[in-house]
Design a protein around this motif. Structure first.
Motif, mmCIF file in Angstrom:
data_model
loop_
_atom_site.group_PDB
_atom_site.id
_atom_site.type_symbol
_atom_site.label_atom_id
_atom_site.label_comp_id
_atom_site.label_asym_id
_atom_site.label_seq_id
_atom_site.Cartn_x
_atom_site.Cartn_y
_atom_site.Cartn_z
ATOM 1 N N LYS A 2 0.824 -1.187 0.000
ATOM 2 C CA LYS A 2 0.000 0.000 0.000
ATOM 3 C C LYS A 2 0.862 1.242 0.000
ATOM 4 O O LYS A 2 0.612 2.203 -0.713
ATOM 5 C CB LYS A 2 -0.914 -0.024 1.224
ATOM 6 N N TYR A 5 2.233 2.103 -3.391
ATOM 7 C CA TYR A 5 1.304 2.727 -4.322
ATOM 8 C C TYR A 5 1.175 4.204 -4.016
ATOM 9 O O TYR A 5 1.110 5.034 -4.906
ATOM 10 C CB TYR A 5 -0.073 2.065 -4.280
ATOM 11 N N LYS A 9 2.964 4.589 -7.070
ATOM 12 C CA LYS A 9 1.888 3.945 -7.822
ATOM 13 C C LYS A 9 2.200 2.504 -8.200
ATOM 14 O O LYS A 9 1.594 1.969 -9.139
ATOM 15 C CB LYS A 9 1.545 4.732 -9.089
ATOM 16 N N THR A 10 3.131 1.897 -7.532
ATOM 17 C CA THR A 10 3.362 0.463 -7.753
ATOM 18 C C THR A 10 2.410 -0.315 -6.852
ATOM 19 O O THR A 10 2.107 0.098 -5.728
ATOM 20 C CB THR A 10 4.816 0.084 -7.446
ATOM 21 N N THR A 12 -1.252 -1.936 -5.760
ATOM 22 C CA THR A 12 -2.615 -1.402 -5.787
ATOM 23 C C THR A 12 -3.024 -0.970 -4.396
ATOM 24 O O THR A 12 -2.553 -1.503 -3.382
ATOM 25 C CB THR A 12 -3.615 -2.457 -6.293
ATOM 26 N N ASP A 13 -3.902 -0.036 -4.352
ATOM 27 C CA ASP A 13 -4.535 0.391 -3.097
ATOM 28 C C ASP A 13 -5.895 0.957 -3.474
ATOM 29 O O ASP A 13 -6.009 2.107 -3.904
ATOM 30 C CB ASP A 13 -3.683 1.452 -2.410
ATOM 31 N N PRO A 14 -6.954 0.153 -3.317
ATOM 32 C CA PRO A 14 -8.288 0.584 -3.746
ATOM 33 C C PRO A 14 -8.729 1.890 -3.104
ATOM 34 O O PRO A 14 -9.403 2.716 -3.737
ATOM 35 C CB PRO A 14 -9.184 -0.586 -3.325
ATOM 36 N N GLU A 17 -6.876 4.732 -4.764
ATOM 37 C CA GLU A 17 -7.343 4.838 -6.154
ATOM 38 C C GLU A 17 -8.723 5.477 -6.217
ATOM 39 O O GLU A 17 -9.022 6.259 -7.126
ATOM 40 C CB GLU A 17 -7.366 3.446 -6.787
#
Lengths: 189, 192
Positions: A2, A5, A9-10, A12-14, A17
């Motif tokens: 997290k 990201y 931005k490597t 994912t983190d919903p 995002e």
């Protein structure tokens, strides 16, 4: 992942995002149609025109200086016939009253009449005197040459001053236009 | 690379201005801009406008941020000769933006935060405004960094490059700022 990201931005983190999606409408955007001129610089002289303005001003200055110099050399060298005649006339008028050559010639004539005197030499002396008289006359002409040259110099000087004043006014005009653009930008600010 | 239409990022070294062996791209552009090259300054504008806009957005209403960004760059163009270190042009622009935001804030009407174009819109838009307002309530260092990250879409390295901050400082600001934002929004941080 997290934190990665959030950093670069490597992964994912919903959650992040989703926030990015919500806030995207506030993102800065450049109008593609205006990309070539994103900043309006009102009243500024375009940078690509500035060299042309200075070039034109420089050409005008050079032309004015050349005109002045040409006029100077023209009057100092191959002067017009009318100018030469005028100068010669003025020169003669200046010179003639000063030449005291009539008396020697008169004396020569008087001495030449006397038969008892060595007249053979006298005429020669008379001729010598007239020759010397011409030399004196020439010297007087040369002595008075400065007065004729002064008029020429004055004329050439005036031409030069005219050329320099034209040059100066042109440069001032260019500078005023540039300063005027900067002042209008400052005022608008 | 953040998705900014038409933006050219200086530090990705894809800028059009060629750099000499001894001069960086920023130095070349600043030198050209100092000599009055508006094209060079426009390129600086395209590279740093997202940063300036983000700094302004963290302080002033959305409707005013873009206009103020123009004012910041016009002021920068007039004073480009005062830049001591061309490589720090980003930090210099950031300071101008912050000062401009302070001036605007002093003259702005209180409570005029809700953008007119989202007022009365659907719930999603209202939530966006709420999130932005929540970011603005954070400490200055955190809100700037979060706006640049979440709104302008810049990565941590890009934020550091443009603002002149160290990457470590940016990382701390992002991490702590995000924690505070979650608390304000009531987000549990289930993604951890």
């Amino acid at each position: 992942m997290k934190n990665d990201y959030l950093w670069d931005k490597t992964g994912t983190d919903p959650e992040i995002e989703r926030l990015e999606g919500l806030l995207a409408e506030f993102r800065y955007s450049v109008d593609p149609a205006a990309a070539s001129n994103v900043i309006e610089f009102p009243g500024r002289v375009r940078s690509d025109l500035k060299p042309w303005i200075f070039s034109i001003a420089a050409c005008i200055a050079v032309a004015a200086s050349a005109l002045g110099l040409w006029s100077f050399y023209l009057t100092g060298g191959d002067a017009a016939a009318s100018d030469v005649a005028q100068v010669q006339t003025e020169t003669e008028e200046v010179v003639l009253p000063v030449i005291p050559l009539a008396e020697p010639e008169t004396k020569t004539k008087v001495t030449a009449v006397n038969p008892r005197s060595p007249t053979a030499a006298r005429p020669q002396k008379a001729s010598l005197r007239s020759r010397s008289g011409r030399a004196v006359q020439q010297r007087i002409k040369e002595a008075h040459a400065p007065s004729a040259l002064t008029k020429e110099e004055r004329f050439a000087y005036n031409q030069l001053m005219l050329a320099l004043s034209i040059t100066s006014s042109n440069l001032q005009t260019v500078r005023r236009s540039i300063d005027g653009n900067e002042i209008s930008d400052t005022e608008k600010r | 690379m953040p998705d900014h239409a038409g933006a050219i990022y200086l530090f990705s070294r894809t800028a059009a201005a060629p750099a000499s062996e001894n001069m960086s791209v920023e130095e070349v552009l600043v030198a050209r801009a100092r000599s009055g090259d508006e094209d060079a300054f426009n390129e600086i504008y395209r590279s740093f406008a997202p940063m300036v806009h983000g700094i302004l957005l963290s302080r002033v209403p959305y409707d005013d941020a873009k206009d103020l960004a123009q004012e910041v760059f016009l002021s920068a163009f007039k004073n480009i000769g005062s830049v001591r270190d061309p490589r720090a042009i980003g930090g210099w622009l950031a300071r101008i933006a912050r000062n401009r935001a302070v001036e605007h804030y002093r003259s702005a009407k209180p409570g005029d935060e809700l953008p007119a174009e989202v007022r009365g819109r659907d719930e999603r838009k209202s939530e966006a405004v709420e999130v932005l307002d929540a970011i603005r309530r954070l400490p200055e260092a955190y809100r700037e960094t979060l706006v640049l990250r979440l709104v302008e879409g810049m990565t941590g390295n890009e934020i550091a490059d443009r603002t002149g901050l160290t990457p470590e400082s940016v990382r701390v600001n992002l991490h702590r700022g995000m924690e505070m934002l979650r608390k304000q929004l009531g987000i549990s941080g289930a993604g951890k």
